[in-house]
Design a protein around this motif. Structure first.
Motif, PDB file in Angstrom:
ATOM      1  N   GLN A  17     138.786  -7.045 -42.696  1.00  0.00           N
ATOM      2  CA  GLN A  17     138.407  -5.607 -43.502  1.00  0.00           C
ATOM      3  C   GLN A  17     136.997  -5.614 -43.838  1.00  0.00           C
ATOM      4  OE1 GLN A  17     141.402  -6.094 -46.664  1.00  0.00           O
ATOM      5  NE2 GLN A  17     143.161  -5.610 -45.096  1.00  0.00           N
ATOM      6  N   LEU A  18     136.468  -6.832 -44.148  1.00  0.00           N
ATOM      7  CA  LEU A  18     135.122  -6.939 -44.951  1.00  0.00           C
ATOM      8  C   LEU A  18     134.258  -6.650 -43.667  1.00  0.00           C
ATOM      9  CD1 LEU A  18     135.127  -9.992 -47.181  1.00  0.00           C
ATOM     10  CD2 LEU A  18     135.053  -7.570 -47.963  1.00  0.00           C
ATOM     11  N   GLY A  19     134.369  -7.289 -42.597  1.00  0.00           N
ATOM     12  CA  GLY A  19     133.755  -7.111 -41.378  1.00  0.00           C
ATOM     13  C   GLY A  19     132.455  -7.697 -41.274  1.00  0.00           C
ATOM     14  N   GLU A  20     131.573  -7.518 -40.059  1.00  0.00           N
ATOM     15  CA  GLU A  20     130.347  -8.184 -40.072  1.00  0.00           C
ATOM     16  C   GLU A  20     129.398  -7.994 -41.014  1.00  0.00           C
ATOM     17  OE1 GLU A  20     127.027  -8.471 -36.424  1.00  0.00           O
ATOM     18  OE2 GLU A  20     128.897  -7.968 -35.957  1.00  0.00           O
ATOM     19  N   SER A  21     129.303  -6.840 -41.565  1.00  0.00           N
ATOM     20  CA  SER A  21     128.274  -6.463 -42.596  1.00  0.00           C
ATOM     21  C   SER A  21     128.165  -6.900 -43.696  1.00  0.00           C
ATOM     22  CB  SER A  21     128.455  -4.818 -42.898  1.00  0.00           C
ATOM     23  OG  SER A  21     129.549  -4.402 -43.554  1.00  0.00           O
ATOM     24  N   VAL A  22     129.493  -7.662 -44.070  1.00  0.00           N
ATOM     25  CA  VAL A  22     129.663  -8.522 -45.237  1.00  0.00           C
ATOM     26  C   VAL A  22     129.445  -9.958 -44.818  1.00  0.00           C
ATOM     27  CG1 VAL A  22     131.130  -9.096 -47.376  1.00  0.00           C
ATOM     28  CG2 VAL A  22     130.670  -6.570 -46.463  1.00  0.00           C
ATOM     29  N   ILE A  23     130.247 -10.124 -43.579  1.00  0.00           N
ATOM     30  CA  ILE A  23     130.313 -11.713 -43.419  1.00  0.00           C
ATOM     31  C   ILE A  23     129.320 -12.429 -42.743  1.00  0.00           C
ATOM     32  CG2 ILE A  23     131.870 -13.297 -42.048  1.00  0.00           C
ATOM     33  CD1 ILE A  23     133.426 -12.116 -44.478  1.00  0.00           C
ATOM     34  N   LYS A  24     128.450 -11.739 -42.028  1.00  0.00           N
ATOM     35  CA  LYS A  24     127.474 -12.291 -41.189  1.00  0.00           C
ATOM     36  C   LYS A  24     126.323 -13.116 -42.005  1.00  0.00           C
ATOM     37  CE  LYS A  24     124.250 -11.335 -37.257  1.00  0.00           C
ATOM     38  NZ  LYS A  24     123.688 -10.318 -36.480  1.00  0.00           N
ATOM     39  N   GLY A  25     126.269 -14.267 -41.573  1.00  0.00           N
ATOM     40  CA  GLY A  25     125.222 -15.382 -42.217  1.00  0.00           C
ATOM     41  C   GLY A  25     125.730 -15.888 -43.425  1.00  0.00           C
ATOM     42  N   LYS A  26     127.121 -15.792 -43.674  1.00  0.00           N
ATOM     43  CA  LYS A  26     127.709 -16.166 -45.057  1.00  0.00           C
ATOM     44  C   LYS A  26     128.580 -17.352 -44.596  1.00  0.00           C
ATOM     45  CE  LYS A  26     126.346 -12.740 -47.474  1.00  0.00           C
ATOM     46  NZ  LYS A  26     125.951 -11.829 -46.949  1.00  0.00           N
ATOM     47  N   ILE A  27     128.896 -18.271 -45.637  1.00  0.00           N
ATOM     48  CA  ILE A  27     129.901 -19.250 -45.632  1.00  0.00           C
ATOM     49  C   ILE A  27     131.114 -18.727 -46.094  1.00  0.00           C
ATOM     50  CG2 ILE A  27     130.787 -21.265 -46.480  1.00  0.00           C
ATOM     51  CD1 ILE A  27     127.965 -22.286 -46.543  1.00  0.00           C
ATOM     52  N   VAL A  28     132.266 -18.326 -45.306  1.00  0.00           N
ATOM     53  CA  VAL A  28     133.521 -17.788 -45.721  1.00  0.00           C
ATOM     54  C   VAL A  28     134.229 -19.168 -46.448  1.00  0.00           C
ATOM     55  CG1 VAL A  28     135.651 -16.804 -45.195  1.00  0.00           C
ATOM     56  CG2 VAL A  28     133.374 -16.074 -44.055  1.00  0.00           C
ATOM     57  N   PHE A  29     134.915 -18.636 -47.807  1.00  0.00           N
ATOM     58  CA  PHE A  29     135.465 -19.443 -48.453  1.00  0.00           C
ATOM     59  C   PHE A  29     136.948 -19.177 -48.638  1.00  0.00           C
ATOM     60  CE2 PHE A  29     136.090 -20.615 -53.545  1.00  0.00           C
ATOM     61  CZ  PHE A  29     137.094 -21.516 -53.159  1.00  0.00           C
ATOM     62  N   TYR A  30     137.976 -19.633 -47.927  1.00  0.00           N
ATOM     63  CA  TYR A  30     139.366 -19.431 -47.709  1.00  0.00           C
ATOM     64  C   TYR A  30     139.890 -19.957 -49.385  1.00  0.00           C
ATOM     65  CZ  TYR A  30     138.992 -17.527 -43.122  1.00  0.00           C
ATOM     66  OH  TYR A  30     138.732 -16.710 -41.949  1.00  0.00           O
ATOM     67  N   ASN A  31     140.316 -19.118 -50.223  1.00  0.00           N
ATOM     68  CA  ASN A  31     140.887 -19.685 -51.126  1.00  0.00           C
ATOM     69  C   ASN A  31     142.437 -19.289 -51.618  1.00  0.00           C
ATOM     70  OD1 ASN A  31     140.623 -21.306 -53.583  1.00  0.00           O
ATOM     71  ND2 ASN A  31     139.937 -19.510 -54.975  1.00  0.00           N
ATOM     72  N   ARG A  32     143.305 -19.096 -50.583  1.00  0.00           N
ATOM     73  CA  ARG A  32     144.559 -18.635 -50.993  1.00  0.00           C
ATOM     74  C   ARG A  32     145.435 -19.967 -51.360  1.00  0.00           C
ATOM     75  NH1 ARG A  32     145.985 -16.630 -46.725  1.00  0.00           N
ATOM     76  NH2 ARG A  32     147.740 -17.894 -45.680  1.00  0.00           N
ATOM     77  N   PRO A  33     145.974 -20.178 -52.464  1.00  0.00           N
ATOM     78  CA  PRO A  33     146.494 -21.323 -52.916  1.00  0.00           C
ATOM     79  C   PRO A  33     148.185 -21.212 -52.454  1.00  0.00           C
ATOM     80  CG  PRO A  33     146.666 -19.834 -54.952  1.00  0.00           C
ATOM     81  CD  PRO A  33     145.818 -19.433 -53.678  1.00  0.00           C
ATOM     82  N   PHE A  34     148.800 -22.520 -52.574  1.00  0.00           N
ATOM     83  CA  PHE A  34     150.092 -22.651 -52.433  1.00  0.00           C
ATOM     84  C   PHE A  34     151.026 -21.548 -53.311  1.00  0.00           C
ATOM     85  CE2 PHE A  34     151.839 -27.073 -50.529  1.00  0.00           C
ATOM     86  CZ  PHE A  34     150.862 -26.854 -49.421  1.00  0.00           C
ATOM     87  N   ASP A  35     151.925 -20.891 -52.437  1.00  0.00           N
ATOM     88  CA  ASP A  35     153.037 -20.114 -53.324  1.00  0.00           C
ATOM     89  C   ASP A  35     153.967 -21.182 -53.916  1.00  0.00           C
ATOM     90  OD1 ASP A  35     154.837 -18.432 -54.108  1.00  0.00           O
ATOM     91  OD2 ASP A  35     154.897 -17.106 -52.526  1.00  0.00           O
TER      92      ASP A  35
END
Length: 461
Positions: free
Chosen positions: A140-158
């Motif tokens: 949803q964020l797409g290339e305009s936001v993600i490009k050149g960044k480090i993506v931090f996946y932070n979904r915890p255990f349910d």
């Protein structure tokens, strides 16, 4: 006529009762053997302390193959042999480094490279961080936001899951597929919250699976405490000033030759019909692979040792299989199924023990409908109740025995289900060591598995 039918009914009831009593006595003897004369704990000690981490393709993995074969030969099993298999060979390299960068301040945080990940450049990667909770959010964020960044996946255990494997499965796509999804939109790296409900500073490794339609970018796990710290800093609106740095030097090498190790007690009536019990001999490289899956392979060997020690002569052939390469490829499981089909072997059932050496709770039966699960409970529940291992449910069998579904339709795939509450605090971490295995729990699990093998051999499934 009524008297005749009544007599037959009475006879059958008496026969069923007698069989149940015989089985009850035998299970008690199996548990006595495991608890009084058991060798599973000391065998695990040797595997962990004398050999240690056993990542596929490594020198230690080969040492474990040689030792596992020698161990089963020493027990006098009817057959002990190796199955050659080519496996991936990934190396972690030097210890990883990770920092949260806040202006001129560097805050060290615990990280570890994900299995099969690529290295960073020699100087590491420094970039702004985008925190997300899902793969869909990246898209949803797409290339305009993600490009050149480090993506931090932070979904915890349910934490609503009682069985923690459900929480693990629900969070696992971040590690498995997250790096490739982020790379499609120009991310330069990925960090993933460790897959555990524990709040600690132990990062959890585990395989990531790069897709062919995206660049391979460096990917690492971050401890849960550090993930919370980074998330809090981002929420304080220090972004984009807050950045992240990480450095790792892992690499892929050419596939290596390795082996499954197989021990067998040959059936007296049906030598070409098999009941298999197994775990995986390989482990991640951060620790000794005690619960994941040293306990499983040693319990599998112990099942055959118990049969041998008690003089049980099974009708069908019973195998202990020490599978190679479950952690980053499942090549051993695939090879076992392939050879079983080529040799025209008939497999009645396969039991996998790969959820740790904790207190046994029962077994899951893959693909069984409600009627078959009810039948399992009717036949076996009362027998397992004295040992508190009587939870017989529909569920997964295991990764290593899974390929048998394709080559042997109709085989019963069964997962050993110990208590799950502590497993994901330990597995894939530096904490997966021998000292975190309880001797009695391990022995109870081996006895429960041996008991199920005995019942299946006697009465089918």
């Amino acid at each position: 006529m009524k008297k005749t039918l009544l007599s037959i009914s009475t006879f059958l009831l008496a026969l069923t009762t007698a069989n149940a009593q015989t089985d009850s006595v035998m299970l008690r003897k199996i548990f006595d053997e495991a608890l009084v004369n058991g060798q599973v704990y000391e065998n695990l000690r040797y595997l962990c302390k004398k050999i240690g981490p056993r990542l596929s393709g490594s020198a230690n993995a080969q040492k474990s193959v040689e030792w596992g074969k020698k161990l089963m030969e020493g027990y006098g099993f009817d057959k002990v042999f190796l199955q050659e298999v080519m496996v991936p060979h990934w190396e972690r390299g030097a210890k990883e480094q990770g920092y949260i960068i806040d202006g001129n301040k560097k805050i060290p945080v615990p990280i570890c490279a994900l299995g099969m990940a690529v290295a960073t450049p020699a100087a590491g990667i420094t970039a702004s961080v985008i925190e997300v909770k899902s793969l869909a959010e990246v898209e949803q964020l797409g290339e305009s936001v993600i490009k050149g960044k480090i993506v931090f996946y932070n979904r915890p255990f349910d934490n609503r899951f009682i069985e923690t494997s459900g929480a693990y499965g629900g969070a696992g796509d971040q590690r498995r597929s997250g790096p490739s999804v982020a790379a499609k939109y120009g991310a330069v790296g990925v960090i993933v919250r460790s897959l555990t409900a524990a709040n600690d500073d132990y990062p959890h490794t585990g395989t990531t699976q790069y897709s062919d339609d995206a660049p391979k970018i460096p990917a690492a796990a971050i401890s849960t405490k550090a993930a919370d710290k980074l998330s809090a800093m981002l929420k304080l609106r220090k972004f984009p000033q807050a950045k992240f740095f990480f450095k790792q030097s892992c690499r892929m090498l050419p596939d290596a030759k390795s082996y499954n190790v197989v021990g067998e007690i040959t059936g007296t009536e049906n030598p070409n019909k098999f009941i298999t019990v197994g775990g995986h001999l390989d482990s991640w490289d951060l620790a000794e692979g005690a619960h994941d899956d040293g306990t499983g392979v040693m319990q599998s060997v112990e099942v055959l040792r118990i049969f041998k020690a008690m003089g049980i002569k099974p009708k069908n052939s019973i195998r202990a299989v020490l599978f190679m390469n479950e952690e980053n490829g499942t090549k051993g499981g695939l090879k076992y199924a392939e050879l079983a089909a080529a040799n025209k072997e008939q497999h009645i059932a396969a039991i996998e023990t790969d959820e740790g050496g904790f207190t046994p709770r029962g077994f899951s039966f893959e693909g069984f409908n409600a009627a078959r699960v009810k039948e399992m409970n009717t036949r076996f529940k009362k027998l397992f109740e004295p040992y508190e291992a009587d939870r017989l449910v529909n569920g997964g069998g295991g990764a290593d025995i899974g390929p048998l579904k394709q080559t042997h339709p109709g085989v019963a795939l069964i997962g050993f289900r110990p208590d799950s509450q502590r497993y994901f605090d330990i597995h894939h971490t530096p904490n997966d060591v021998f000292e975190n295995v309880n001797k009695r729990e391990l022995e109870l699990g081996a006895a429960a598995i041996a008991s199920l093998v005995y019942l299946i051999d006697k009465g089918g499934i």
